[in-house]
Design a protein around this motif. Structure first.
Motif, PDB file in Angstrom:
ATOM      1  N   ASP A   7       0.844  -1.195   0.000  1.00 49.74           N
ATOM      2  CA  ASP A   7       0.000   0.000   0.000  1.00 49.74           C
ATOM      3  C   ASP A   7       0.879   1.244   0.000  1.00 49.74           C
ATOM      4  N   PRO A   8       0.842   2.054  -1.063  1.00 45.92           N
ATOM      5  CA  PRO A   8       1.699   3.234  -1.109  1.00 45.92           C
ATOM      6  C   PRO A   8       1.467   4.221   0.031  1.00 45.92           C
ATOM      7  N   ALA A   9       0.298   4.189   0.632  1.00 46.13           N
ATOM      8  CA  ALA A   9       0.002   5.116   1.730  1.00 46.13           C
ATOM      9  C   ALA A   9       0.521   4.605   3.077  1.00 46.13           C
ATOM     10  N   GLU A  10       0.943   3.360   3.162  1.00 48.67           N
ATOM     11  CA  GLU A  10       1.395   2.791   4.436  1.00 48.67           C
ATOM     12  C   GLU A  10       2.520   3.595   5.095  1.00 48.67           C
ATOM     13  N   PRO A  11       3.521   4.082   4.363  1.00 46.35           N
ATOM     14  CA  PRO A  11       4.589   4.851   5.029  1.00 46.35           C
ATOM     15  C   PRO A  11       4.122   6.142   5.685  1.00 46.35           C
ATOM     16  N   LEU A  20       1.527  11.098   1.701  1.00 45.59           N
ATOM     17  CA  LEU A  20       1.785  10.600   0.361  1.00 45.59           C
ATOM     18  C   LEU A  20       1.313  11.650  -0.635  1.00 45.59           C
ATOM     19  N   LEU A  21       2.223  12.177  -1.448  1.00 48.54           N
ATOM     20  CA  LEU A  21       1.861  13.202  -2.423  1.00 48.54           C
ATOM     21  C   LEU A  21       1.479  12.588  -3.761  1.00 48.54           C
ATOM     22  N   THR A  22       2.191  11.545  -4.176  1.00 47.07           N
ATOM     23  CA  THR A  22       1.887  10.878  -5.440  1.00 47.07           C
ATOM     24  C   THR A  22       2.545   9.508  -5.465  1.00 47.07           C
ATOM     25  N   SER A  23       2.027   8.638  -6.290  1.00 46.79           N
ATOM     26  CA  SER A  23       2.553   7.285  -6.436  1.00 46.79           C
ATOM     27  C   SER A  23       2.365   6.850  -7.885  1.00 46.79           C
ATOM     28  N   HIS A  24       3.428   6.359  -8.499  1.00 47.23           N
ATOM     29  CA  HIS A  24       3.378   5.947  -9.901  1.00 47.23           C
ATOM     30  C   HIS A  24       4.179   4.673 -10.108  1.00 47.23           C
ATOM     31  N   THR A  25       3.757   3.882 -11.090  1.00 48.79           N
ATOM     32  CA  THR A  25       4.586   2.765 -11.535  1.00 48.79           C
ATOM     33  C   THR A  25       5.516   3.299 -12.615  1.00 48.79           C
ATOM     34  N   ARG A  60       6.785   0.603  -7.581  1.00 51.94           N
ATOM     35  CA  ARG A  60       6.202   1.945  -7.521  1.00 51.94           C
ATOM     36  C   ARG A  60       7.240   2.967  -7.078  1.00 51.94           C
ATOM     37  N   ARG A  61       7.037   4.186  -7.545  1.00 49.02           N
ATOM     38  CA  ARG A  61       7.821   5.343  -7.125  1.00 49.02           C
ATOM     39  C   ARG A  61       6.864   6.212  -6.325  1.00 49.02           C
ATOM     40  N   ASN A  62       7.147   6.391  -5.059  1.00 44.45           N
ATOM     41  CA  ASN A  62       6.281   7.159  -4.178  1.00 44.45           C
ATOM     42  C   ASN A  62       6.971   8.442  -3.747  1.00 44.45           C
ATOM     43  N   LEU A  63       6.225   9.509  -3.692  1.00 43.83           N
ATOM     44  CA  LEU A  63       6.740  10.776  -3.206  1.00 43.83           C
ATOM     45  C   LEU A  63       5.992  11.110  -1.920  1.00 43.83           C
ATOM     46  N   LEU A  64       6.749  11.170  -0.830  1.00 40.60           N
ATOM     47  CA  LEU A  64       6.195  11.470   0.484  1.00 40.60           C
ATOM     48  C   LEU A  64       6.684  12.828   0.957  1.00 40.60           C
ATOM     49  N   ARG A  65       5.813  13.573   1.586  1.00 42.43           N
ATOM     50  CA  ARG A  65       6.222  14.808   2.255  1.00 42.43           C
ATOM     51  C   ARG A  65       6.425  14.447   3.724  1.00 42.43           C
TER      52      ARG A  65
END
Length: 67
Positions: A7-11, A20-25, A60-65
């Motif tokens: 889940d990209p939002a888990e972190p 989580l700002l964005t998530s892409h494959t 996935r490439r995730n961008l977190l603030r």
């Protein structure tokens, strides 16, 4: 080292206040990122997108603030 997060939002819960700002494959990169890649990479990603390989779609490439 092996690490996975389905889940990209888990972190977001790891450091309090992270978002989580964005998530892409690799095959769904934003146009402004994709368009800046060398032509050979763009062609490679197009080919991967057509194949819809699970190992590509799951990466996935995730961008977190962070706070």
């Amino acid at each position: 080292m092996r690490w996975a997060c389905a889940d990209p939002a888990e972190p977001e819960v790891w450091p309090p206040g992270a978002r989580l700002l964005t998530s892409h494959t690799l095959t769904t990169l934003p146009a402004r990122v994709h368009d800046r890649l060398p032509a050979a990479y763009q062609e490679m990603l197009s080919g991967l997108a057509e194949q819809r390989l699970p190992q590509v779609e799951e990466y996935r490439r995730n961008l977190l603030r962070l706070p």
